[in-house]
Each structure stands twice: as structure tokens, then as C-alpha cells.
Design an enzyme around this catalytic site. Sequence first.
Site, PDB file in Angstrom:
ATOM      1  CE1 TYR A 122      -4.261   0.580  -0.426  1.00 50.41           C
ATOM      2  CE2 TYR A 122      -4.403  -1.401   0.923  1.00 50.41           C
ATOM      3  CZ  TYR A 122      -4.990  -0.491   0.049  1.00 50.41           C
ATOM      4  OH  TYR A 122      -6.274  -0.667  -0.355  1.00 50.41           O
TER       5      TYR A 122
ATOM      6  CD  GLU B 143      -4.660   4.979   0.431  1.00 50.76           C
ATOM      7  OE1 GLU B 143      -4.623   5.675   1.456  1.00 50.76           O
ATOM      8  OE2 GLU B 143      -5.612   4.266   0.118  1.00 50.76           O
TER       9      GLU B 143
ATOM     10  CG  ASP C  32      -7.565   9.772 -24.722  1.00 50.04           C
ATOM     11  OD1 ASP C  32      -6.562   9.017 -24.713  1.00 50.04           O
ATOM     12  OD2 ASP C  32      -8.690   9.398 -24.357  1.00 50.04           O
TER      13      ASP C  32
ATOM     14  CB  THR D  41      -3.565   3.082 -22.330  1.00 45.75           C
ATOM     15  OG1 THR D  41      -3.362   3.151 -23.738  1.00 45.75           O
ATOM     16  CG2 THR D  41      -5.012   3.392 -21.996  1.00 45.75           C
TER      17      THR D  41
ATOM     18  CE  LYS E 230      -5.892   1.403 -26.078  1.00 48.43           C
ATOM     19  NZ  LYS E 230      -6.148   2.244 -24.915  1.00 48.43           N
TER      20      LYS E 230
ATOM     21  NE  ARG F   4      -5.362  -4.902 -20.041  1.00 54.89           N
ATOM     22  CZ  ARG F   4      -5.806  -4.477 -21.229  1.00 54.89           C
ATOM     23  NH1 ARG F   4      -6.631  -3.462 -21.304  1.00 54.89           N
ATOM     24  NH2 ARG F   4      -5.431  -5.077 -22.331  1.00 54.89           N
TER      25      ARG F   4
HETATM   26  N1  DSN Z   1     -10.896  -0.208 -25.467  1.00 52.13           N
HETATM   27  C1  DSN Z   1      -9.918   0.681 -26.058  1.00 52.13           C
HETATM   28  C2  DSN Z   1      -9.763   0.421 -27.501  1.00 52.13           C
HETATM   29  O1  DSN Z   1      -9.866  -0.728 -27.904  1.00 52.13           O
HETATM   30  O2  DSN Z   1      -9.500   1.330 -28.263  1.00 52.13           O
HETATM   31  C3  DSN Z   1     -10.243   2.092 -25.797  1.00 52.13           C
HETATM   32  O3  DSN Z   1     -10.496   2.229 -24.454  1.00 52.13           O
END
Ligand code: DSN
Length: 430
Positions: free
Chosen positions: A64, A66, A210, A236, A239, A245
Site C-alpha cells: 500500500y 497511497e 488523449d 494508456t 497499447k 495494462r
Molecule cells: N478499449 C480501447 C480500444 O480498444 O481502443 C479504448 O479504451
Amino acid sequence: MNVVSEQTFWGPDFDALEQQDPEIAGVVLDELDRLRGGLQLIASENLTSPAVLAALGSTLSNKYAEGYPARRYYGGCHVVDRAEEIGIARAKELFGAEHANLQPHSGASANLAAYAAFAKPGDTVLAMDLKQGGHLTHGSKVNFSGLWFNPVSYTVRKDSELIDYDQVRDLARQHRPKIIIAGATAYPRLIDFAAFREIADEVGAKLMVDAAHFIGLVAGKAIPSPVPYADVVTATTHKVLRGPRGGMVLCRAEHAKAIDKAVFPFSQGGPLMHAVAAKAVALREAASAEYQAYADQVIANAQALAKSLETEGMRAVSGGTDTHLTLLDLRPVGVTGGEAEARCDAARITLNKNSIPYDPAPPMKPSGIRIGSPSVTTQGMVESDMAEIGCLLSRAVKAAQGTPAGDAELREVASAVSALVARAPAYPRG
Ligand code: DSN
């Protein structure tokens, strides 16, 4: 990809998992088989390295923590602090950002934090329409962004299927949004961040980019960076970037405090320190020359695949791609996105159905599919492989599933897919 033994791969305790919980061990191994046995063309997925997986499967998960490094609400954080400090330094260096926060659990959490830092409930936010390639958190009525804020949506042009910057400016002048969001989940082209900055400045809005989909291409210096233009960049890490993730926020120093407070304590509790450490590992990998070559190849592969599918009669939305993803209109071949997804699934090709701009069909029965090259490029595939994939994908899409001939065709495509991935496997056996 690095070659690893099964043992290294899952850590020294995979045997323990197999002994103590064979059911879940079976799930883990079956998923590995699924990845190895087929083609992963989901544009938002990738195959993380064994090093990233090792950090994720570590005892850092127990802690933990925080707060932020050296400012925690729990004792014993001096070790995990190092992971977060290293990760933040790597993110700042890699992206040339003044501030980085690696704690968001996901891209949606990163976006919630950016909204919280710059707007109050009821404020107006201008973002891309979900049906045209935006994201749930860009103002969908079923999401916090549409329920708590006043969303105004911009679209792509009908003729070019490119973002309509004139419309963005008109809407910004008319609605005076607090935040303008640039970024999408199904937009294959580069975004003009300078144009968005100019519009945001004109109406006094914050510019939020984004970059969830394309931050990995920015990391690999394969496309221009939004960092010099944006007040805040959300992303994110799983990707194209190929990390665990999770989410990340990059921002200007002047917004650092507001962003940090918006992540913790406003919207999250304890950070996932194993994930933070794994993000640090991925950021180090992304700074390498090898990763830069990977990012260039991701785009070259996406373009080769798009070209091959156009030859097969499908229409690439906006005429192609500058990134890792392509959106295909399947109406010219008389197949729905859902049918294509199911047929490809049967042929061991994983992709997703997707709405296309101005889709006459409903979102659950859209006219298109979205495909991406991050995973197959991680497997070492190149343009010639994309031509083969295009041919197999097209055969699967056009196979009349449910008829003896169609099902036989899908079985044949599935075995050709197996042969193809055997040449460049995901997670090669040691
Ligand atoms: N689920 C993601 C995507 O496949 O683009 C976006 O959040």
C-alpha cells in the site's frame, strides 16, 4: 521477441499456481496458447515483454503506497518509491514532459483525473463523437463524462473522413468549452495538435490530448508528439507502448499539483505499485533504438495491411492510415462488422467490429472492422507478412460461415494462420 523458457516467463512460482489452482493455471496457459496460435489484430493490444510481466507478477503488488514518493500515508514505502521515481524520470525524459504521473489504473482513470483537474461538473467539454472514433470518456451519455459534464461533439468531414478543424473552431467559439480533447480510438490519421492548440487558446480552453492509442508511436519518434502543444496528455501504457495494462498522465509543470491531486486522493486510492514498476520497465524499453525501429515498422505494417485489404475490395476509411490502426468499411464486400469478427475468430484472427464515420448501421451491428499492427509487429512480422495476412483475413471475411463450404474455408484459413504464426510466434518457446 526475446526467447524465454516457460519457467522464466511466469516466474518461479508458476509450479505453485499449477499445484494449488490448476483451474486458473489452465486459464493462464490456454490464453498463452491462444496468443501463440493466432493473429492478434486488435489495434489496442500488444504482447508485453517477459521483463514487464516479471515486474507485474512481483511482490510489489503487496504494498500500500497511497500518496507519492516520499509523501506516503503508509510506512515501508522506501523501496517502492524507487520504482515510481525511476518511472517518472523515464517518462519525463522519453516524452520531454515537465511532469508525469504513472498512477492511473487505466486510460479512463487518467481521463477522469484530467477532467477533475480542469473542470467542474456541468462545465462544457468539446471532444470527438464516440460514433466517429472518439472514446466513452469523451462525452458519452453512459459515462461520467457525459453525465457530469456538458459534452459537445465534433466530427470528421463526410468527404475526407478527416477531423473537421473548421467545425472544431466553430463549436469552440459557440460553446466556450473548459476543455478541448484531441484524440480518438478509431481515427487512423495524424492529428494536427498545433491547430487544436490555436483553437484552445482562442477560446481560453485547456487542451487535453488523449494519446492512449498512439503514445507508443510518439515514444518511438515515429509520429509527432502532442506534448509541446497540450496542457495535459493522457495515455494508456498497454497499447503500442507495450507496457502493462494501465494509464499515465503527462503535463506542464504548472498543472502538476492539480493533476496529482486529481489522481490521488480525488479519484484513486492506493497505486498498483507492481504496475507502476512494470510501466517503468516498458518506458526503458521504449527508449531503445530497437523500439524506435519497432514503432516505424508498426506503421509500415499497418499501411501494407491496409493496402492489401483495399486490393481485396474493402474500403479503408480516410483512404489509409498514418498510424498503427486501420478502419475498414465492409459494405463494398457485403459483410457486416459483426459477421467479419465472428468469421475471423473462427479462423484464429482476432479483431473487432467497429462503427465507421456516418455509419448507417447501429453501433452493435456496425459496418466496419478495426485492425491494428502492434502485436504482429512485436512478433517480428514485416510488410510481406502483411500481404499474406491481408489475403487470409479477406478469405475469412468473405467465407459464408454456417454453410459447409464456408466452414471448410474457415478451417483452411485457420491452418494457414497456424503456419504463418509458427514462423514468427508470439512468446517463442525457449
Ligand atoms: N478499449 C480501447 C480500444 O480498444 O481502443 C479504448 O479504451
